[in-house]
Every structure is written in structure tokens, then in C-alpha cells.
Design a protein around this motif. Structure first.
Motif, PDB file in Angstrom:
ATOM      1  N   LEU A 113       0.828  -1.206   0.000  1.00  0.00           N
ATOM      2  CA  LEU A 113       0.000   0.000   0.000  1.00  0.00           C
ATOM      3  C   LEU A 113       0.861   1.255   0.000  1.00  0.00           C
ATOM      4  N   ALA A 114       1.948   1.236   0.771  1.00  0.00           N
ATOM      5  CA  ALA A 114       2.816   2.413   0.855  1.00  0.00           C
ATOM      6  C   ALA A 114       3.482   2.726  -0.477  1.00  0.00           C
ATOM      7  N   GLU A 115       3.627   1.720  -1.331  1.00  0.00           N
ATOM      8  CA  GLU A 115       4.302   1.910  -2.618  1.00  0.00           C
ATOM      9  C   GLU A 115       3.338   2.274  -3.743  1.00  0.00           C
ATOM     10  N   THR A 116       2.072   2.507  -3.417  1.00  0.00           N
ATOM     11  CA  THR A 116       1.081   2.813  -4.454  1.00  0.00           C
ATOM     12  C   THR A 116       1.448   4.065  -5.235  1.00  0.00           C
ATOM     13  N   GLY A 117       1.851   5.121  -4.536  1.00  0.00           N
ATOM     14  CA  GLY A 117       2.239   6.356  -5.215  1.00  0.00           C
ATOM     15  C   GLY A 117       3.366   6.134  -6.203  1.00  0.00           C
ATOM     16  N   ALA A 118       4.353   5.326  -5.798  1.00  0.00           N
ATOM     17  CA  ALA A 118       5.481   5.041  -6.695  1.00  0.00           C
ATOM     18  C   ALA A 118       5.015   4.265  -7.923  1.00  0.00           C
ATOM     19  N   ARG A 119       4.087   3.333  -7.737  1.00  0.00           N
ATOM     20  CA  ARG A 119       3.586   2.569  -8.888  1.00  0.00           C
ATOM     21  C   ARG A 119       2.806   3.466  -9.846  1.00  0.00           C
ATOM     22  N   ILE A 120       2.037   4.397  -9.306  1.00  0.00           N
ATOM     23  CA  ILE A 120       1.305   5.331 -10.169  1.00  0.00           C
ATOM     24  C   ILE A 120       2.288   6.185 -10.965  1.00  0.00           C
ATOM     25  N   ARG A 121       3.358   6.635 -10.313  1.00  0.00           N
ATOM     26  CA  ARG A 121       4.358   7.450 -11.035  1.00  0.00           C
ATOM     27  C   ARG A 121       5.024   6.644 -12.140  1.00  0.00           C
ATOM     28  N   ARG A 122       5.397   5.406 -11.856  1.00  0.00           N
ATOM     29  CA  ARG A 122       6.038   4.589 -12.896  1.00  0.00           C
ATOM     30  C   ARG A 122       5.100   4.376 -14.076  1.00  0.00           C
ATOM     31  N   ALA A 123       3.834   4.117 -13.775  1.00  0.00           N
ATOM     32  CA  ALA A 123       2.870   3.858 -14.859  1.00  0.00           C
ATOM     33  C   ALA A 123       2.616   5.101 -15.692  1.00  0.00           C
ATOM     34  N   THR A 124       2.486   6.252 -15.043  1.00  0.00           N
ATOM     35  CA  THR A 124       2.127   7.472 -15.768  1.00  0.00           C
ATOM     36  C   THR A 124       3.328   8.125 -16.446  1.00  0.00           C
ATOM     37  N   MET A 125       4.532   7.811 -15.968  1.00  0.00           N
ATOM     38  CA  MET A 125       5.729   8.403 -16.572  1.00  0.00           C
ATOM     39  C   MET A 125       6.297   7.541 -17.693  1.00  0.00           C
ATOM     40  N   SER A 126       5.790   6.317 -17.839  1.00  0.00           N
ATOM     41  CA  SER A 126       6.254   5.455 -18.931  1.00  0.00           C
ATOM     42  C   SER A 126       5.757   6.003 -20.264  1.00  0.00           C
ATOM     43  N   GLU A 127       6.642   6.086 -21.217  1.00  0.00           N
ATOM     44  CA  GLU A 127       6.274   6.624 -22.531  1.00  0.00           C
ATOM     45  C   GLU A 127       5.415   5.616 -23.289  1.00  0.00           C
ATOM     46  N   PRO A 128       4.185   5.999 -23.689  1.00  0.00           N
ATOM     47  CA  PRO A 128       3.346   5.076 -24.462  1.00  0.00           C
ATOM     48  C   PRO A 128       4.020   4.693 -25.775  1.00  0.00           C
ATOM     49  N   LEU A 129       3.847   3.455 -26.182  1.00  0.00           N
ATOM     50  CA  LEU A 129       4.435   2.948 -27.419  1.00  0.00           C
ATOM     51  C   LEU A 129       3.364   2.945 -28.493  1.00  0.00           C
ATOM     52  N   GLY A 130       3.417   3.910 -29.404  1.00  0.00           N
ATOM     53  CA  GLY A 130       2.404   4.023 -30.442  1.00  0.00           C
ATOM     54  C   GLY A 130       2.082   5.481 -30.720  1.00  0.00           C
ATOM     55  N   ASP A 131       1.233   5.712 -31.716  1.00  0.00           N
ATOM     56  CA  ASP A 131       0.919   7.078 -32.149  1.00  0.00           C
ATOM     57  C   ASP A 131      -0.544   7.391 -31.873  1.00  0.00           C
ATOM     58  N   ILE A 132      -0.945   7.356 -30.599  1.00  0.00           N
ATOM     59  CA  ILE A 132      -2.326   7.646 -30.260  1.00  0.00           C
ATOM     60  C   ILE A 132      -2.680   9.097 -30.554  1.00  0.00           C
ATOM     61  N   ASP A 133      -1.695   9.990 -30.480  1.00  0.00           N
ATOM     62  CA  ASP A 133      -1.968  11.405 -30.738  1.00  0.00           C
ATOM     63  C   ASP A 133      -2.385  11.656 -32.186  1.00  0.00           C
ATOM     64  N   GLY A 134      -1.990  10.772 -33.090  1.00  0.00           N
ATOM     65  CA  GLY A 134      -2.346  10.952 -34.490  1.00  0.00           C
ATOM     66  C   GLY A 134      -3.707  10.385 -34.859  1.00  0.00           C
ATOM     67  N   ALA A 135      -4.356   9.740 -33.927  1.00  0.00           N
ATOM     68  CA  ALA A 135      -5.658   9.128 -34.222  1.00  0.00           C
ATOM     69  C   ALA A 135      -6.773  10.159 -34.163  1.00  0.00           C
ATOM     70  N   ASP A 136      -7.808   9.950 -34.992  1.00  0.00           N
ATOM     71  CA  ASP A 136      -8.978  10.832 -34.985  1.00  0.00           C
ATOM     72  C   ASP A 136      -9.843  10.542 -33.758  1.00  0.00           C
ATOM     73  N   ARG A 137     -10.749  11.504 -33.474  1.00  0.00           N
ATOM     74  CA  ARG A 137     -11.697  11.257 -32.385  1.00  0.00           C
ATOM     75  C   ARG A 137     -12.545  10.050 -32.741  1.00  0.00           C
ATOM     76  N   PRO A 138     -12.679   9.082 -31.834  1.00  0.00           N
ATOM     77  CA  PRO A 138     -13.409   7.855 -32.170  1.00  0.00           C
ATOM     78  C   PRO A 138     -14.923   8.060 -32.213  1.00  0.00           C
ATOM     79  N   ARG A 139     -15.585   7.143 -32.891  1.00  0.00           N
ATOM     80  CA  ARG A 139     -17.049   7.150 -32.908  1.00  0.00           C
ATOM     81  C   ARG A 139     -17.601   6.705 -31.558  1.00  0.00           C
ATOM     82  N   GLY A 140     -16.920   5.740 -30.932  1.00  0.00           N
ATOM     83  CA  GLY A 140     -17.320   5.225 -29.629  1.00  0.00           C
ATOM     84  C   GLY A 140     -16.117   4.654 -28.916  1.00  0.00           C
ATOM     85  N   VAL A 141     -16.240   4.492 -27.593  1.00  0.00           N
ATOM     86  CA  VAL A 141     -15.141   3.971 -26.774  1.00  0.00           C
ATOM     87  C   VAL A 141     -15.643   2.757 -26.011  1.00  0.00           C
TER      88      VAL A 141
END
Length: 340
Positions: free
Chosen positions: A25-53
Motif C-alpha cells: 500500500l505504501a508503494e502505491t504512489g510510486a507505482r502510479i508514477r512509474r505507470a504514468t511516466m512510462s512513454e506510451p508505445l504508439g501514435d495515439i496522438d495521431g488518431a482521430d476522435r473515435p465514434r465510440g469507446v
């Protein structure tokens, strides 16, 4: 079910500081930082707005609770076991998993890739799930820790950047987890530790957990799961009407009865999450539950995600509630000597 033996002295024993559950439990903050600071692999920024999610996998309902009120396109959390027929190249499929993803999740990932859907998958890049979802339209959010919540926060941050969900600062979510870890540290004695105090309140009863907001309701279910795992006894998260029915069926407690000598079933304990932040239509619900509980001698415990006026994101408040509840569950297990 008779009351198990809870010893609050175990909460202050020196060895509690080495508890694996508390360390995780004490390491939850560290796990959130590792997950959110990891660079996504792919070009999601180039995708159009979807019809549905569509979102599937672990913590799909958390993503739904955060996105549904603000997502500008239709959104669905899908329980499986197969991909809906409408999913196609114009849609976004979000898959939250890990190395141990279920076969149906892997099958859905492969089917989404075959249909040409845009995919965001939170999983280790070398996992079966990541391989099944691989396509030119796939973005992988590396999830190296076995923590579905941290992966979900990373995905929510990515969706917020694409204006498909609320914008928030993942670092502040990690800070919220760290703040709870500090407040609920095993180094703090019972009198100054809200989680230990809550665990003592739950020692004699069966938790009934109610969340006053959409995200608090989601947290209530995760907290009930944590209570069941830690104590090995029932815990229920439900809507107010269902809990009210249970409370009204409780036999009023005899104030002269010795709870340690009587062989009666363990009474419920009512846990209220964010009762001070309910929407207008639910005004008075928490008060009604509390009044019914008190009228039959049922203990009431409250957990808050912070002052209502604080400018915290919904994700921060969710993590705060969840961590408080998980710490209380961990100390409950320690006091019952059913977890380490």
C-alpha cells in the motif's frame, strides 16, 4: 457468524512495520508514477476522435465512472466474453490487463486488431495481451507493476490529454496516495492513525459500505473486496436502499449485554464514503442510513476524500478513499491475525 478475536495490540507490535500488505500500500504512489511516466508505445496522438469507446479488463468500471459524465462520444465498459459486433475501425478499444490476462481478453484484443479499431492496451509490452493487440493503430501503455489501478490512472491521463476524459495531473494522484500512506503509516499509533481507528471500529462487525458519489460507490466495492480478503469474512458494498433493508432487519442491541460473553452473530458496521459530497438528489441519504444504524446500535464509520472545497480531481478523491479503505482492511486483517 460469531465474532472473531481481534487484538488491537497487534496493530502496535513492532513486526507490523514489516507487513507485506502495508508495504504494498505504501508503494502505491510510486507505482502510479512509474505507470504514468512510462512513454506510451504508439501514435495515439495521431488518431482521430473515435465514434465510440469500449473498455474491457481490470478496472474497466473505474474508467467508466471517470469518463461517462464527460466523454464526448458514446462509452461502454464491456464484461465480455466476446467483442460487441458494432466495434470497427472508427472506434477506440481500451484493454486493461497484465501478464495474467484472461483468454477472453486476449481474444478480444486480437479481434479488435483484426477489425482495425484504434487500441490502447495497458499491459507489459512482452505479454500475450500486448502481442494479441499489436497493430499499426495500437498504443501500449507499459504496465510493469501488477497494479491495475496504477495502469488505469495512466490510461485515464492519456484519455484526458485527448479530451476524451477529464484533465488531471497524475503526479497529484500519486501525491494523494503518498499522503494517505503518511497518515496511515504503521509508525503512527492508534490515536493518530485513521486506518487503525477504522479497523478497530470494524473489529466486531461485518462491513456494509456505501459510497455517496459515483466514484465513491466504485471505491466502496473495492474496499469491500479488500475487507473480505483481509478478514476472511463477509463485507458488502451496495446501494442505500439495499443497505437500509439490511439495517432495518437488525435486532436492536441490548445495551446491558456483554458483547464478549454473548454468543450472537456479529452485527453489521456501516461505512460511509464521502457522505459530505453527495449530489443534491441524494441529500439526506447518508443521514437516514446513519439514523437507522444508530437506532439499532450499529456502529458508523466515515471515510472522506478531503474537504468539499478542495480543488482535487475525481481521480485523486477516488485514490484517497480507496487507500484509506485498503489500509483499514489491512489493519483489520492484522488485528484478526489473518494477514501479515
Amino acid at each position: 457468524m460469531t465474532r472473531p478475536s481481534f487484538d488491537d495490540a497487534r496493530l502496535e507490535a513492532p513486526e507490523v512495520q514489516d507487513s507485506p500488505a502495508l508495504r504494498w500500500l505504501a508503494e502505491t504512489g510510486a507505482r502510479i508514477r512509474r505507470a504514468t511516466m512510462s512513454e506510451p508505445l504508439g501514435d495515439i496522438d495521431g488518431a482521430d476522435r473515435p465514434r465510440g469507446v469500449l473498455v474491457i479488463g481490470q478496472e474497466a468500471r473505474l474508467v467508466r465512472a471517470v469518463l461517462e459524465p464527460v466523454c464526448p462520444v458514446p462509452f461502454m465498459a464491456w464484461p465480455g466474453p466476446s467483442l460487441p459486433a458494432w466495434v470497427g475501425p472508427l472506434d477506440l478499444v481500451i484493454i486493461l490487463g497484465n501478464h495474467d490476462a484472461s483468454p477472453w481478453e486476449v481474444d478480444c484484443a486480437g479481434e479488435a486488431a483484426r477489425r482495425g479499431a484504434t487500441i490502447i492496451v495497458a499491459a507489459p509490452a512482452d505479454s500475450t495481451l500486448g502481442a494479441a493487440a499489436s497493430s499499426s493503430a495500437t498504443t501500449v501503455v507499459p504496465a510493469t507493476d501488477a497494479d491495475p489501478m496504477a495502469a488505469a490512472v495512466a490510461v485515464l491521463g492519456l484519455l484526458g490529454q485527448r479530451e476524451l476524459g477529464p484533465a488531471f495531473e497524475p503526479e497529484q494522484v500519486a501525491d494523494a496516495a503518498d499522503l494517505v500512506a503518511g497518515l496511515c503509516s504503521p509508525f503512527h499509533e492508534i490515536g493518530s492513525n485513521p486506518a487503525k481507528d477504522c479497523a478497530i471500529g470494524l473489529a466486531e462487525g461485518l462491513p456494509l459500505v456505501w459510497g455517496g458519489t459515483v466514484l465513491a460507490a466504485r471505491a466502496s466495492r473495492r474496499i469491500a473486496e479488500a475487507m473480505r480478503r483481509a478478514s476472511g469474512r463477509p463485507a458488502l458494498a451496495a446501494d442505500a436502499d439495499e443497505l437500509e433493508t439490511i439495517l432495518r432487519a437488525v435486532t436492536p442491541r441490548d445495551p446491558f449485554e456483554d458483547p464478549y460473553l454473548s454468543d450472537v452473530e456479529a452485527p453489521p458496521v456501516l461505512m460511509l464514503l464521502d457522505e459530505d459530497k453527495v449530489p443534491d438528489r441524494l441529500n439526506g441519504v447518508a443521514r437516514r442510513l446513519s439514523n437507522i444504524a444508530e437506532s439499532v446500535g450499529v456502529r458508523v464509520c466515515s471515510i472522506s476524500s478531503g474537504e468539499p472545497g478542495l480543488e482535487s480531481s475525481d481521480v485523486e478523491r477516488y485514490v484517497t478513499l480507496l487507500q484509506h479503505g485498503r489500509y483499514a482492511a489491512a489493519y483489520l486483517g492484522i488485528g484478526l491475525n489473518s494477514s501479515s
